[in-house]
Write a protein that holds these residues in place. Structure first.
Motif, PDB file in Angstrom:
ATOM      1  N   PRO A  45     -35.161  -2.891  40.145  1.00  0.00           N
ATOM      2  CA  PRO A  45     -35.056  -4.354  40.178  1.00  0.00           C
ATOM      3  C   PRO A  45     -33.795  -4.834  39.472  1.00  0.00           C
ATOM      4  N   THR A  46     -33.139  -5.832  40.047  1.00  0.00           N
ATOM      5  CA  THR A  46     -31.869  -6.325  39.499  1.00  0.00           C
ATOM      6  C   THR A  46     -32.109  -7.099  38.212  1.00  0.00           C
ATOM      7  N   PRO A  47     -31.555  -6.643  37.078  1.00  0.00           N
ATOM      8  CA  PRO A  47     -31.744  -7.348  35.803  1.00  0.00           C
ATOM      9  C   PRO A  47     -30.825  -8.575  35.729  1.00  0.00           C
ATOM     10  N   ALA A  48     -31.388  -9.742  35.947  1.00  0.00           N
ATOM     11  CA  ALA A  48     -30.593 -10.970  36.031  1.00  0.00           C
ATOM     12  C   ALA A  48     -29.721 -11.219  34.803  1.00  0.00           C
ATOM     13  N   PRO A  49     -30.228 -11.083  33.553  1.00  0.00           N
ATOM     14  CA  PRO A  49     -29.361 -11.353  32.393  1.00  0.00           C
ATOM     15  C   PRO A  49     -28.144 -10.432  32.345  1.00  0.00           C
ATOM     16  N   LEU A  50     -28.324  -9.169  32.725  1.00  0.00           N
ATOM     17  CA  LEU A  50     -27.215  -8.224  32.711  1.00  0.00           C
ATOM     18  C   LEU A  50     -26.176  -8.612  33.755  1.00  0.00           C
ATOM     19  N   VAL A  51     -26.632  -8.962  34.956  1.00  0.00           N
ATOM     20  CA  VAL A  51     -25.705  -9.380  36.010  1.00  0.00           C
ATOM     21  C   VAL A  51     -24.960 -10.634  35.587  1.00  0.00           C
ATOM     22  N   ARG A  52     -25.680 -11.566  34.993  1.00  0.00           N
ATOM     23  CA  ARG A  52     -25.066 -12.829  34.561  1.00  0.00           C
ATOM     24  C   ARG A  52     -23.973 -12.565  33.516  1.00  0.00           C
ATOM     25  N   GLU A  53     -24.254 -11.656  32.576  1.00  0.00           N
ATOM     26  CA  GLU A  53     -23.246 -11.335  31.557  1.00  0.00           C
ATOM     27  C   GLU A  53     -22.031 -10.667  32.174  1.00  0.00           C
ATOM     28  N   ALA A  54     -22.268  -9.676  33.049  1.00  0.00           N
ATOM     29  CA  ALA A  54     -21.159  -8.938  33.648  1.00  0.00           C
ATOM     30  C   ALA A  54     -20.286  -9.846  34.498  1.00  0.00           C
ATOM     31  N   VAL A  55     -20.897 -10.695  35.306  1.00  0.00           N
ATOM     32  CA  VAL A  55     -20.132 -11.611  36.146  1.00  0.00           C
ATOM     33  C   VAL A  55     -19.366 -12.607  35.277  1.00  0.00           C
ATOM     34  N   GLY A  56     -20.000 -13.066  34.206  1.00  0.00           N
ATOM     35  CA  GLY A  56     -19.334 -13.998  33.304  1.00  0.00           C
ATOM     36  C   GLY A  56     -18.107 -13.409  32.648  1.00  0.00           C
ATOM     37  N   ARG A  57     -18.084 -12.075  32.513  1.00  0.00           N
ATOM     38  CA  ARG A  57     -16.924 -11.402  31.912  1.00  0.00           C
ATOM     39  C   ARG A  57     -15.914 -10.941  32.961  1.00  0.00           C
ATOM     40  N   GLY A  58     -16.156 -11.312  34.212  1.00  0.00           N
ATOM     41  CA  GLY A  58     -15.177 -11.039  35.254  1.00  0.00           C
ATOM     42  C   GLY A  58     -15.390  -9.783  36.063  1.00  0.00           C
ATOM     43  N   GLU A 108     -55.139 -11.047  37.232  1.00  0.00           N
ATOM     44  CA  GLU A 108     -53.762 -11.517  37.374  1.00  0.00           C
ATOM     45  C   GLU A 108     -52.811 -10.336  37.549  1.00  0.00           C
ATOM     46  N   ASN A 109     -51.813 -10.507  38.417  1.00  0.00           N
ATOM     47  CA  ASN A 109     -50.811  -9.462  38.613  1.00  0.00           C
ATOM     48  C   ASN A 109     -49.791  -9.460  37.475  1.00  0.00           C
ATOM     49  N   VAL A 110     -49.545  -8.286  36.920  1.00  0.00           N
ATOM     50  CA  VAL A 110     -48.504  -8.117  35.910  1.00  0.00           C
ATOM     51  C   VAL A 110     -47.503  -7.105  36.454  1.00  0.00           C
ATOM     52  N   TYR A 111     -46.260  -7.537  36.631  1.00  0.00           N
ATOM     53  CA  TYR A 111     -45.205  -6.660  37.118  1.00  0.00           C
ATOM     54  C   TYR A 111     -44.436  -6.119  35.911  1.00  0.00           C
ATOM     55  N   PRO A 112     -44.578  -4.824  35.607  1.00  0.00           N
ATOM     56  CA  PRO A 112     -43.909  -4.274  34.422  1.00  0.00           C
ATOM     57  C   PRO A 112     -42.421  -4.586  34.365  1.00  0.00           C
ATOM     58  N   ALA A 113     -41.742  -4.555  35.505  1.00  0.00           N
ATOM     59  CA  ALA A 113     -40.292  -4.797  35.503  1.00  0.00           C
ATOM     60  C   ALA A 113     -39.963  -6.193  34.987  1.00  0.00           C
ATOM     61  N   GLU A 114     -40.823  -7.162  35.260  1.00  0.00           N
ATOM     62  CA  GLU A 114     -40.581  -8.520  34.762  1.00  0.00           C
ATOM     63  C   GLU A 114     -40.668  -8.555  33.242  1.00  0.00           C
ATOM     64  N   VAL A 115     -41.668  -7.886  32.679  1.00  0.00           N
ATOM     65  CA  VAL A 115     -41.835  -7.856  31.227  1.00  0.00           C
ATOM     66  C   VAL A 115     -40.686  -7.077  30.587  1.00  0.00           C
ATOM     67  N   GLU A 116     -40.280  -5.978  31.217  1.00  0.00           N
ATOM     68  CA  GLU A 116     -39.170  -5.175  30.699  1.00  0.00           C
ATOM     69  C   GLU A 116     -37.872  -5.978  30.677  1.00  0.00           C
ATOM     70  N   ALA A 117     -37.666  -6.776  31.724  1.00  0.00           N
ATOM     71  CA  ALA A 117     -36.445  -7.586  31.785  1.00  0.00           C
ATOM     72  C   ALA A 117     -36.385  -8.583  30.636  1.00  0.00           C
ATOM     73  N   VAL A 118     -37.530  -9.166  30.291  1.00  0.00           N
ATOM     74  CA  VAL A 118     -37.574 -10.098  29.166  1.00  0.00           C
ATOM     75  C   VAL A 118     -37.294  -9.363  27.861  1.00  0.00           C
ATOM     76  N   LEU A 119     -37.917  -8.210  27.664  1.00  0.00           N
ATOM     77  CA  LEU A 119     -37.704  -7.451  26.429  1.00  0.00           C
ATOM     78  C   LEU A 119     -36.239  -7.062  26.256  1.00  0.00           C
ATOM     79  N   ARG A 120     -35.565  -6.740  27.359  1.00  0.00           N
ATOM     80  CA  ARG A 120     -34.169  -6.313  27.249  1.00  0.00           C
ATOM     81  C   ARG A 120     -33.228  -7.462  26.892  1.00  0.00           C
TER      82      ARG A 120
END
Length: 559
Positions: A307-320, A462-474
């Motif tokens: 799964p694409t980690p949005a915060p990481l992509v946002r940081e990398a794109v922000g740095r060019g 309730e559905n819990v998607y581990p990748a979503e929780v992992e993305a928040v922790l990272r």
């Protein structure tokens, strides 16, 4: 039109095509082809010469068309040459994971029926042990089904193989193939085994060709391009880079392992235009590249492996950095979706739209209404082709944004799992590849990958998607990496627990981590326990080995 075992066209409307390396050796013999970090620099004429010698060496060792040859090699120019040599001989290449144990490798050699195992000096001991295992037993997975096989595959060092093929005027030259049969099997790539015993994905020459063509349409290769391969060449992502650069006639820079500082230097010194990374690699590259400008020659960093980690992509794109999020599998000969770098900042969690020739669909358990023309949860190829609904025997097409199983169809979809007809039939039901991954498709046809279907937790209904929780922790400033698995619970059925890796010099407080998660997640998604660990087990492709995480956590997690 030629078709593979899936009934899908393997590539275009022709079955036989001229070999591209031979053509490049003839038309551009002095053009740089391969550079590795041992100092080897080969032109296309030199690469073709090395591949010819290895092909003749394979022939001299008794291999022929259809035979399986395994490779346990350090990444470098000889590995690249062997890929081409196997194709010229018509042999099926089985690239092996250098990080696997001899027991694991031996089982794969036995499963695939490899006749020859090519090694180098650094892998010789493991190769001998793996060959011994392959000669002892194999198993179809049923209890008590192990059986004696007799001698395992023959062992040969890659330099000895080249010497064997260095005879002038060898009559076997006539048996080398200047024309490639697209329907013939090319490689067997073992899946990462994140949810069970690894299976050999059988990929045809047509599968590889279709994948390279789809990526060419997306990336638009240029003569000045230069690819860096720091994903292992035994991984489907690494093999895809060898294939693309050979077909496109551009240089390939090979690193034997991923070293962030070495990659950062190569971006500048080798004027790299493209490379493929997984999230952990991109994170490490950002850390060592602090304060330096991004080279203007860098056109795309293909990001995959989960799964694409949005915060990481946002940081990398922000740095060019020109990050291109992707989604793909071993079973599709590499990526099947991509998001242009220019859109990544706006949709940082997306894996993009289908590549040309790819059909994508979402299948949900309940039977949804049939689409009037195209289901809301369906994205077709970029050339405007249409496709039928996904298999509906126990599900139907999803609506826009609805989460379900990701289905893929196209000429790059594999022929099946080697020697496993029942699993092949289940994976390719209805002509679609059932990936086992969960995701959704938005109104613009962009895919968001949520998690593996087998990793989904159901807590209190309730559905819990581990990748979503992992993305928040990272996103926590003190967390380097995180993994979430389920623990059985009498009240809720299952509850999430987490293993976390601290950043160097940082300390982690479980109470503070729980509060951090509660501020960003629904209460049922917050892990009930946190365990600090030194590192998390990951495959060569960056995928989290969740079964090993459960073992690591012991009594805290089961599944």
């Amino acid at each position: 039109m030629s078709t593979g075992r899936t009934g899908q066209p393997v590539a275009g409307s022709v079955r036989f095509v001229d070999d591209w390396l031979l053509e490049l050796a003839r038309t551009a013999p002095e053009r740089l082809a391969v550079v590795d970090d041992t100092g080897t620099r080969w032109t296309f004429a030199e690469l073709a010469g090395a591949a010819r010698r290895l092909a003749l060496g394979l022939d001299g060792a008794g291999l022929g068309a259809g035979d399986r040859v395994a490779a346990l090699l350090v990444d470098g120019a000889p590995f690249v040459a062997l890929v081409h040599a196997a194709r010229w001989l018509g042999a099926v290449l089985l690239p092996l994971n250098r990080r696997a144990t001899a027991a694991e490798l031996g089982q794969q050699l036995a499963d695939a029926g490899a006749r020859l195992l090519v090694h180098d000096g650094m892998t010789a001991a493991t190769a001998r042990a793996a060959a011994a295992v392959a000669g002892a037993t194999t198993s179809d997975g049923a209890p008590g089904a192990d059986r004696r096989l007799g001698p395992g595959p023959r062992l040969v060092a890659v330099d000895e193989l080249e010497r064997l093929g260095s005879r002038p005027d060898d009559p076997a030259v006539a048996r080398l193939r200047a024309v490639v049969d697209l329907a013939a099997p090319a490689t067997i790539v073992f899946t990462s085994g994140t949810t069970g015993r690894p299976k050999g994905a059988l990929l045809s020459h047509g599968n590889h060709r279709a994948s390279a063509a789809a990526w060419a349409a997306f990336l638009e290769p240029r003569p000045a391009d230069r690819w860096l391969a720091c994903l292992p060449l035994y991984h489907v992502g690494g093999l895809a880079i060898v294939d693309r650069t050979g077909r496109w006639g551009v240089p390939l820079v090979v690193h034997r392992r991923f070293e962030p500082a070495a990659v950062a230097r190569a971006l500048v010194e080798d004027e790299v235009s493209h490379l493929s990374l997984v999230a952990t690699m991109l994170r490490a590259l950002l850390e060592v590249h602090q304060g330096r400008p991004v080279p203007t020659t860098l056109r795309a960093i293909l990001l995959g492996g989960g799964p694409t980690p949005a915060p990481l992509v946002r940081e990398a794109v922000g740095r060019g950095f020109p990050v291109v999020p992707t989604y793909g599998l071993s079973e599709t000969a590499s990526g099947v979706t991509a998001l242009p770098a220019g859109e990544a900042a706006l949709r940082p969690g997306s894996a993009g739209r289908p590549l040309r020739g790819v059909d994508l669909a979402i299948r949900v358990p309940d039977r949804g209404a049939r689409r009037p023309d195209r289901p809301d949860g369906h994205a077709g190829p970029g050339d405007g082709a249409t496709a039928s609904d996904p298999p509906g025997e126990d599900g139907g097409p999803g609506r826009v944004g609805q989460i379900g199983e990701i289905l893929v169809r196209g000429p790059m979809v594999f022929a099946g799992y080697d020697g496993r007809p029942a699993e092949t039939a289940a994976a390719l039901a209805g002509g679609w590849l059932r990936t086992g991954d969960l995701g959704s498709i938005d109104e613009a046809g962009r895919l968001t990958v949520v998690d593996r279907r087998d990793d989904l937790l159901i807590s209190g209904g309730e559905n819990v998607y581990p990748a979503e929780v992992e993305a928040v922790l990272r996103t926590h400033p003190a967390v380097e990496d995180a993994a979430v698995v389920g623990r059985p619970d009498l009240r809720w059925g299952s509850v999430p627990v987490a293993a976390v890796v601290a950043r160097p010099g940082a300390s982690l407080d479980p109470v503070e981590l729980a509060g951090f998660c509660r501020a960003r997640l629904a209460a049922y998604k917050v892990p009930v326990a946190f365990r600090l660990v030194a590192a998390l087990p990951r495959s060569a492709g960056g995928k989290l080995l969740r079964r090993e995480v459960r073992t690591m956590l012991g009594e805290d997690a089961h599944g």
